[in-house]
Scaffold this motif. Structure first.
Motif, PDB file in Angstrom:
ATOM      1  N   VAL A  39      16.558 -57.470  40.610  1.00 23.12           N
ATOM      2  CA  VAL A  39      15.870 -56.406  39.885  1.00 23.12           C
ATOM      3  C   VAL A  39      15.886 -55.136  40.723  1.00 23.12           C
ATOM      4  O   VAL A  39      15.523 -55.158  41.905  1.00 23.12           O
ATOM      5  N   THR A  40      16.315 -54.042  40.114  1.00 22.45           N
ATOM      6  CA  THR A  40      16.343 -52.750  40.800  1.00 22.45           C
ATOM      7  C   THR A  40      15.577 -51.719  39.974  1.00 22.45           C
ATOM      8  O   THR A  40      15.259 -51.945  38.810  1.00 22.45           O
ATOM      9  N   GLY A  41      15.317 -50.570  40.597  1.00 22.57           N
ATOM     10  CA  GLY A  41      14.530 -49.552  39.928  1.00 22.57           C
ATOM     11  C   GLY A  41      13.076 -49.958  39.876  1.00 22.57           C
ATOM     12  O   GLY A  41      12.632 -50.891  40.558  1.00 22.57           O
ATOM     13  N   ALA A  72       7.345 -58.570  35.097  1.00 22.17           N
ATOM     14  CA  ALA A  72       6.244 -59.049  35.934  1.00 22.17           C
ATOM     15  C   ALA A  72       6.509 -58.753  37.399  1.00 22.17           C
ATOM     16  O   ALA A  72       5.581 -58.445  38.169  1.00 22.17           O
ATOM     17  N   ARG A  73       7.780 -58.828  37.788  1.00 22.66           N
ATOM     18  CA  ARG A  73       8.158 -58.612  39.190  1.00 22.66           C
ATOM     19  C   ARG A  73       7.784 -57.209  39.658  1.00 22.66           C
ATOM     20  O   ARG A  73       7.425 -57.014  40.826  1.00 22.66           O
ATOM     21  N   ILE A  74       7.853 -56.223  38.756  1.00 28.63           N
ATOM     22  CA  ILE A  74       7.539 -54.839  39.148  1.00 28.63           C
ATOM     23  C   ILE A  74       6.149 -54.415  38.691  1.00 28.63           C
ATOM     24  O   ILE A  74       5.814 -53.235  38.698  1.00 28.63           O
ATOM     25  N   GLY A  75       5.337 -55.384  38.260  1.00 27.01           N
ATOM     26  CA  GLY A  75       3.940 -55.083  37.945  1.00 27.01           C
ATOM     27  C   GLY A  75       3.650 -54.697  36.516  1.00 27.01           C
ATOM     28  O   GLY A  75       2.608 -54.104  36.231  1.00 27.01           O
ATOM     29  N   LEU A  76       4.541 -55.055  35.588  1.00 33.09           N
ATOM     30  CA  LEU A  76       4.311 -54.766  34.175  1.00 33.09           C
ATOM     31  C   LEU A  76       3.856 -56.022  33.449  1.00 33.09           C
ATOM     32  O   LEU A  76       4.239 -57.131  33.799  1.00 33.09           O
ATOM     33  N   ARG A  77       3.030 -55.838  32.411  1.00 30.74           N
ATOM     34  CA  ARG A  77       2.495 -56.948  31.624  1.00 30.74           C
ATOM     35  C   ARG A  77       3.288 -57.044  30.313  1.00 30.74           C
ATOM     36  O   ARG A  77       3.028 -56.280  29.374  1.00 30.74           O
ATOM     37  N   ALA A  78       4.203 -57.948  30.246  1.00 32.19           N
ATOM     38  CA  ALA A  78       5.156 -57.996  29.132  1.00 32.19           C
ATOM     39  C   ALA A  78       4.510 -58.466  27.832  1.00 32.19           C
ATOM     40  O   ALA A  78       3.830 -59.488  27.784  1.00 32.19           O
ATOM     41  N   ARG A  79       4.744 -57.689  26.790  1.00 32.09           N
ATOM     42  CA  ARG A  79       4.508 -58.102  25.404  1.00 32.09           C
ATOM     43  C   ARG A  79       5.778 -57.765  24.630  1.00 32.09           C
ATOM     44  O   ARG A  79       6.416 -56.750  24.905  1.00 32.09           O
ATOM     45  N   PHE A  80       6.106 -58.561  23.643  1.00 34.56           N
ATOM     46  CA  PHE A  80       7.307 -58.333  22.858  1.00 34.56           C
ATOM     47  C   PHE A  80       6.975 -58.228  21.372  1.00 34.56           C
ATOM     48  O   PHE A  80       6.020 -58.854  20.896  1.00 34.56           O
TER      49      PHE A  80
END
Length: 270
Positions: A39-41, A72-80
């Motif tokens: 994961v980058t960016g 999740a790795r960059i601190g975001l809470r995923a919803r789709f």
């Protein structure tokens, strides 16, 4: 009012289920079984505090798992946003529903209720992942398609930042269709170790555009597609024309359907 809509209204206004959050936070090792995940960016801390629209390209059945773990790795809470057919599936559907993902009933009389759920979720700071293309790309080169204007309209209507996400490699884990081919490809993926790459780009510049003004939603859609495409080029530098991985089960259009065929994006867009 439908039971599912009442339930999802409550869900959209709350934090995602603790089990979902934990599964994403600690799911990196599981996804890494199927390939080498990189994961980058990223997304600034300031932007992570408020609502966000996450806009990835769609390349295969496995890429949703990769995107969720990368977020999740960059601190975001995923919803789709997930189609009603999947949400109605046994076991998986209820789990996705409980986890705070939002239902989309495409082509049905209650389709607009999905937009009400999006409104609620964004008002409560959701990090909402939407595939602008609405399907796995059918472009012969697997470049991002233009897709619909729904994501663009949501972004302009709510003035929410759009984070473009370019991904490559997840299409090599699980083939597109045919149960036997899907199971075989997934089972052999740990041996093949495809490179699963995800890059979070800078927010898309949608300045000067507004929802409701003729043509602006299309311009916003094209800018989003351009941002994803530009970031995708470095991830697949050695296979710009066509993917190396051959998936005979994936439908392919007779001619390019990409927003920017071959990954060639003009320097200036409207």
């Amino acid at each position: 009012m439908s039971d599912w809509f009442e339930r999802q209204q409550r869900s959209a206004a709350q934090e995602p289920w603790w089990f979902w959050r934990g599964a994403l936070r600690y799911g990196w090792p599981l996804v890494s079984v199927f390939g080498s995940l990189r994961v980058t960016g990223g997304v600034s801390e300031q932007l992570r505090r408020g609502p966000l629209l996450i806009a990835p390209n769609h390349i295969g059945n496995f890429d949703t798992f990769v995107i969720a773990i990368a977020m999740a790795r960059i601190g975001l809470r995923a919803r789709f946003l997930i189609t009603g057919g999947i949400m109605d599936a046994p076991v998986v559907g209820p789990l996705l529903d409980r986890s705070g993902n939002l239902r989309v009933n495409r082509g049905k009389v209650d389709a607009m209720r999905s937009m009400q759920l999006v409104d609620i979720a964004l008002q409560h700071g959701a990090h909402l992942c939407i595939y602008q293309e609405g399907r796995v790309s059918l472009d012969p080169g697997l470049w991002p398609e233009r897709g619909k204007t729904g994501l663009a309209r949501i972004a302009l209507d709510h003035d929410v930042p759009v984070i473009p996400v370019a991904q490559w490699g997840a299409h090599e884990v699980t083939k597109y269709e045919d149960l036997r081919a899907m199971l075989t490809s997934t089972a052999t993926s740990p041996l093949r170790r495809p490179k699963l790459q995800v890059h979070f780009g800078e927010p898309v510049d949608l300045s000067g555009l507004q929802n409701g003004r003729p043509g602006d939603a299309i311009k916003a859609r094209n800018r989003i597609a351009a941002a994803i495409t530009r970031d995708l080029v470095p991830l697949r530098q050695d296979e710009l024309e066509r993917p190396r991985f051959r998936d005979e089960t994936r439908p392919i259009a007779d001619r390019p359907t990409a927003a920017f065929p071959g990954g060639v994006v003009p320097d200036v867009l409207p």
